[in-house]
Write a protein that holds these residues in place. Sequence first.
Motif, PDB file in Angstrom:
ATOM      1  N   PRO A  29      17.422 -21.494  20.434  1.00 37.09           N
ATOM      2  CA  PRO A  29      18.072 -20.202  20.332  1.00 37.09           C
ATOM      3  C   PRO A  29      18.494 -19.394  21.846  1.00 37.09           C
ATOM      4  CG  PRO A  29      15.850 -20.384  19.447  1.00 37.09           C
ATOM      5  CD  PRO A  29      16.037 -21.549  20.330  1.00 37.09           C
ATOM      6  N   VAL A  30      18.887 -18.210  21.682  1.00 36.76           N
ATOM      7  CA  VAL A  30      19.815 -17.573  22.581  1.00 36.76           C
ATOM      8  C   VAL A  30      18.651 -17.718  23.781  1.00 36.76           C
ATOM      9  CG1 VAL A  30      20.942 -15.713  23.783  1.00 36.76           C
ATOM     10  CG2 VAL A  30      21.902 -16.729  21.704  1.00 36.76           C
ATOM     11  N   ASP A  31      17.560 -16.983  23.426  1.00 37.63           N
ATOM     12  CA  ASP A  31      16.377 -16.524  24.588  1.00 37.63           C
ATOM     13  C   ASP A  31      16.024 -17.739  25.428  1.00 37.63           C
ATOM     14  OD1 ASP A  31      15.394 -17.219  22.369  1.00 37.63           O
ATOM     15  OD2 ASP A  31      13.475 -16.130  22.670  1.00 37.63           O
ATOM     16  N   VAL A  32      15.905 -18.939  24.520  1.00 42.07           N
ATOM     17  CA  VAL A  32      15.357 -20.074  25.071  1.00 42.07           C
ATOM     18  C   VAL A  32      16.469 -20.714  26.009  1.00 42.07           C
ATOM     19  CG1 VAL A  32      14.798 -22.473  24.596  1.00 42.07           C
ATOM     20  CG2 VAL A  32      13.761 -20.560  23.272  1.00 42.07           C
ATOM     21  N   THR A  33      17.906 -20.672  25.730  1.00 42.31           N
ATOM     22  CA  THR A  33      18.943 -21.235  26.501  1.00 42.31           C
ATOM     23  C   THR A  33      18.727 -20.396  27.623  1.00 42.31           C
ATOM     24  OG1 THR A  33      20.181 -21.795  24.356  1.00 42.31           O
ATOM     25  CG2 THR A  33      21.283 -21.667  26.391  1.00 42.31           C
ATOM     26  N   ILE A  34      18.742 -18.916  27.738  1.00 45.39           N
ATOM     27  CA  ILE A  34      18.708 -18.280  28.988  1.00 45.39           C
ATOM     28  C   ILE A  34      17.251 -18.583  29.826  1.00 45.39           C
ATOM     29  CG2 ILE A  34      18.402 -16.039  29.878  1.00 45.39           C
ATOM     30  CD1 ILE A  34      19.854 -14.804  27.317  1.00 45.39           C
ATOM     31  N   MET A  35      16.356 -18.913  29.155  1.00 47.14           N
ATOM     32  CA  MET A  35      15.151 -19.467  29.939  1.00 47.14           C
ATOM     33  C   MET A  35      15.658 -20.694  30.696  1.00 47.14           C
ATOM     34  SD  MET A  35      12.077 -18.215  27.647  1.00 47.14           S
ATOM     35  CE  MET A  35      10.799 -18.883  28.795  1.00 47.14           C
ATOM     36  N   GLN A  90      17.803 -20.217  33.499  1.00 48.67           N
ATOM     37  CA  GLN A  90      17.179 -19.588  34.857  1.00 48.67           C
ATOM     38  C   GLN A  90      16.341 -20.559  35.699  1.00 48.67           C
ATOM     39  OE1 GLN A  90      14.819 -16.764  32.644  1.00 48.67           O
ATOM     40  NE2 GLN A  90      16.114 -15.036  33.059  1.00 48.67           N
ATOM     41  N   PHE A  91      15.760 -21.632  34.619  1.00 47.41           N
ATOM     42  CA  PHE A  91      15.198 -22.777  35.354  1.00 47.41           C
ATOM     43  C   PHE A  91      16.242 -23.656  36.115  1.00 47.41           C
ATOM     44  CE2 PHE A  91      14.455 -27.534  34.545  1.00 47.41           C
ATOM     45  CZ  PHE A  91      13.366 -27.510  35.429  1.00 47.41           C
ATOM     46  N   VAL A  92      17.383 -24.334  35.539  1.00 45.05           N
ATOM     47  CA  VAL A  92      18.365 -25.195  36.103  1.00 45.05           C
ATOM     48  C   VAL A  92      18.772 -24.358  37.391  1.00 45.05           C
ATOM     49  CG1 VAL A  92      18.867 -26.414  34.083  1.00 45.05           C
ATOM     50  CG2 VAL A  92      20.160 -24.328  34.810  1.00 45.05           C
ATOM     51  N   LYS A  93      18.959 -22.935  37.351  1.00 48.41           N
ATOM     52  CA  LYS A  93      19.484 -22.268  38.483  1.00 48.41           C
ATOM     53  C   LYS A  93      18.498 -22.355  39.557  1.00 48.41           C
ATOM     54  CE  LYS A  93      22.190 -19.132  40.508  1.00 48.41           C
ATOM     55  NZ  LYS A  93      23.763 -19.398  41.154  1.00 48.41           N
ATOM     56  N   SER A  94      17.316 -22.214  39.448  1.00 45.75           N
ATOM     57  CA  SER A  94      15.904 -22.030  40.360  1.00 45.75           C
ATOM     58  C   SER A  94      16.059 -23.507  41.061  1.00 45.75           C
ATOM     59  CB  SER A  94      14.742 -21.740  39.604  1.00 45.75           C
ATOM     60  OG  SER A  94      14.379 -22.873  38.905  1.00 45.75           O
ATOM     61  N   LYS A  95      16.415 -24.500  40.436  1.00 47.70           N
ATOM     62  CA  LYS A  95      16.181 -26.016  40.954  1.00 47.70           C
ATOM     63  C   LYS A  95      17.798 -26.188  41.675  1.00 47.70           C
ATOM     64  CE  LYS A  95      14.490 -29.232  39.118  1.00 47.70           C
ATOM     65  NZ  LYS A  95      14.065 -30.548  38.294  1.00 47.70           N
ATOM     66  N   GLN A 129       7.218 -21.700  23.206  1.00 45.14           N
ATOM     67  CA  GLN A 129       7.268 -23.109  23.698  1.00 45.14           C
ATOM     68  C   GLN A 129       8.065 -23.273  25.047  1.00 45.14           C
ATOM     69  OE1 GLN A 129       9.085 -24.140  19.916  1.00 45.14           O
ATOM     70  NE2 GLN A 129       7.327 -25.500  19.469  1.00 45.14           N
ATOM     71  N   ALA A 130       9.012 -22.381  25.026  1.00 52.06           N
ATOM     72  CA  ALA A 130       9.780 -22.872  26.497  1.00 52.06           C
ATOM     73  C   ALA A 130       8.947 -22.303  27.556  1.00 52.06           C
ATOM     74  CB  ALA A 130      11.277 -21.790  26.231  1.00 52.06           C
ATOM     75  N   GLU A 131       8.268 -21.246  27.309  1.00 46.78           N
ATOM     76  CA  GLU A 131       7.389 -20.676  28.491  1.00 46.78           C
ATOM     77  C   GLU A 131       6.257 -21.953  28.976  1.00 46.78           C
ATOM     78  OE1 GLU A 131       5.431 -17.089  27.293  1.00 46.78           O
ATOM     79  OE2 GLU A 131       6.721 -15.819  28.382  1.00 46.78           O
ATOM     80  N   GLU A 132       5.555 -22.457  28.003  1.00 44.46           N
ATOM     81  CA  GLU A 132       4.765 -23.666  28.207  1.00 44.46           C
ATOM     82  C   GLU A 132       5.623 -24.767  28.713  1.00 44.46           C
ATOM     83  OE1 GLU A 132       1.501 -26.052  28.148  1.00 44.46           O
ATOM     84  OE2 GLU A 132       1.659 -24.076  28.094  1.00 44.46           O
ATOM     85  N   LYS A 133       6.775 -25.257  28.595  1.00 47.62           N
ATOM     86  CA  LYS A 133       7.385 -26.115  28.993  1.00 47.62           C
ATOM     87  C   LYS A 133       7.601 -25.615  30.610  1.00 47.62           C
ATOM     88  CE  LYS A 133      10.260 -29.819  29.427  1.00 47.62           C
ATOM     89  NZ  LYS A 133       9.725 -31.235  29.346  1.00 47.62           N
ATOM     90  N   LEU A 134       8.293 -24.635  30.916  1.00 46.25           N
ATOM     91  CA  LEU A 134       8.445 -24.247  32.166  1.00 46.25           C
ATOM     92  C   LEU A 134       7.027 -24.365  33.061  1.00 46.25           C
ATOM     93  CD1 LEU A 134      11.021 -21.283  31.717  1.00 46.25           C
ATOM     94  CD2 LEU A 134      11.371 -23.685  32.358  1.00 46.25           C
ATOM     95  N   ARG A 135       5.856 -23.880  32.374  1.00 41.87           N
ATOM     96  CA  ARG A 135       4.642 -23.747  33.183  1.00 41.87           C
ATOM     97  C   ARG A 135       4.288 -25.351  33.407  1.00 41.87           C
ATOM     98  NH1 ARG A 135      -0.153 -25.526  32.438  1.00 41.87           N
ATOM     99  NH2 ARG A 135       0.311 -26.278  30.291  1.00 41.87           N
ATOM    100  N   ARG A 136       4.583 -26.227  32.267  1.00 43.73           N
ATOM    101  CA  ARG A 136       4.376 -27.689  32.757  1.00 43.73           C
ATOM    102  C   ARG A 136       5.255 -28.045  33.835  1.00 43.73           C
ATOM    103  NH1 ARG A 136       0.899 -31.849  32.591  1.00 43.73           N
ATOM    104  NH2 ARG A 136       1.809 -33.618  31.825  1.00 43.73           N
ATOM    105  N   LEU A 137       6.324 -27.839  33.909  1.00 44.06           N
ATOM    106  CA  LEU A 137       7.428 -28.472  34.872  1.00 44.06           C
ATOM    107  C   LEU A 137       6.907 -27.718  36.248  1.00 44.06           C
ATOM    108  CD1 LEU A 137      10.632 -27.902  32.942  1.00 44.06           C
ATOM    109  CD2 LEU A 137       9.773 -30.015  33.508  1.00 44.06           C
ATOM    110  N   ASP A 138       6.451 -26.578  36.252  1.00 45.12           N
ATOM    111  CA  ASP A 138       5.925 -26.032  37.388  1.00 45.12           C
ATOM    112  C   ASP A 138       4.887 -26.829  37.967  1.00 45.12           C
ATOM    113  OD1 ASP A 138       5.974 -23.866  39.617  1.00 45.12           O
ATOM    114  OD2 ASP A 138       4.059 -23.259  38.673  1.00 45.12           O
ATOM    115  N   GLU A 139       3.845 -27.088  37.142  1.00 42.73           N
ATOM    116  CA  GLU A 139       2.812 -27.932  37.547  1.00 42.73           C
ATOM    117  C   GLU A 139       3.219 -29.322  38.258  1.00 42.73           C
ATOM    118  OE1 GLU A 139       0.212 -28.509  34.192  1.00 42.73           O
ATOM    119  OE2 GLU A 139      -0.770 -26.714  34.578  1.00 42.73           O
TER     120      GLU A 139
END
Length: 335
Positions: free
Chosen positions: A168-174, A177-182, A207-217
């Motif tokens: 979805p669009v909101d997941v793609t935007i997240m 944001q993730f790849v930009k931060s990297k 699900q995207a939030e949980e994925k990003l939380r996991r990647l942050d860990e």
Amino acid sequence: MSFSILPGAWRSVFAVPSALVDSHIKLASPNQLKVLLWALRHAEETFSHEAIATALGISVSEVQDAMLYWIQVGLVAEDATKAVEPHAAPAQPIPAELPLATAPVAENTAPIPARRIPKPDGLFIAERINQSAEIRFLMQEAQQLLGRPLSPGLSSTLLAIHDDYGLPVDVTIMLLQFVKSKGKDNTSYIEAVARDWAEEGISSHLQAEEKLRRLDEINKAWRKIEQALRLSPRAPSSREERYSDRWLLEWKFSPQMVREAYDRSVDAIGKLSLSYMNKILERWHKEGITSPQQAAMEQKEKTAVQKQSKPQHTTYDIEEYERMSAEVPDLFGKE
């Protein structure tokens, strides 16, 4: 200081669409502006990408990329009989003031063909932007988030992520944001991450939030390993991220234990090897060795057994097993 337009310059003029100034003059690149202005000046002629490239002193590929940008935003049309049709009825451009807070959740679109080329071309992208408020929002948000005009290749990838991968669009935007931060917001990396997320079934904001939380860990785990091994700060490779996840988050080893495995790796083979360290830590995990004291005791007991063995008998050497099992050339920073 004041300025005036010289009258002689108005003896020869050509039309420029208002949308160029209203919506795109800040977002378009210099090459994109040059190509469109040249095309508008020669609107009644038939010309090629090569002719534009020669006139502007840029490469043919740069001309093609620039022209595809104007096709996708609806200021230029393309057909088989004429290279460019600047005066064709302009399609609706990406709106400059589309609200940024939330993406549209519903859309009224014309049916999308069931079969199309694997990667959408400029005309197909322009049609989708015109038909879908959701796609227009995605393209505008991506452009603002990444801080640059979208290349035809990236626009094509974003549309494929939405239509083919099903994000979805909101997941793609997240994801953006993730790849930009990297600092890894190139098209190939964006597509690789999107493909991984799609394969993992990430299709909702939660699900995207949980994925990003996991990647942050995992990133924090790598930083601990980086400090333990006294490495210079840098972005970890995919392999380093996987080992960080396994060693610190799955097997619950401390950075001190990772350092102990590193020391033994260097002592045994003279250099740092991820695979060799992993063999050591895997054995410790299976044997319940969780502290440097336990690791030291295990080493002491193994040394005592080796000393008591008779010279004519071959003893079981754990270090030799680990050395033979590990992929020695696999070093930090290399895949």
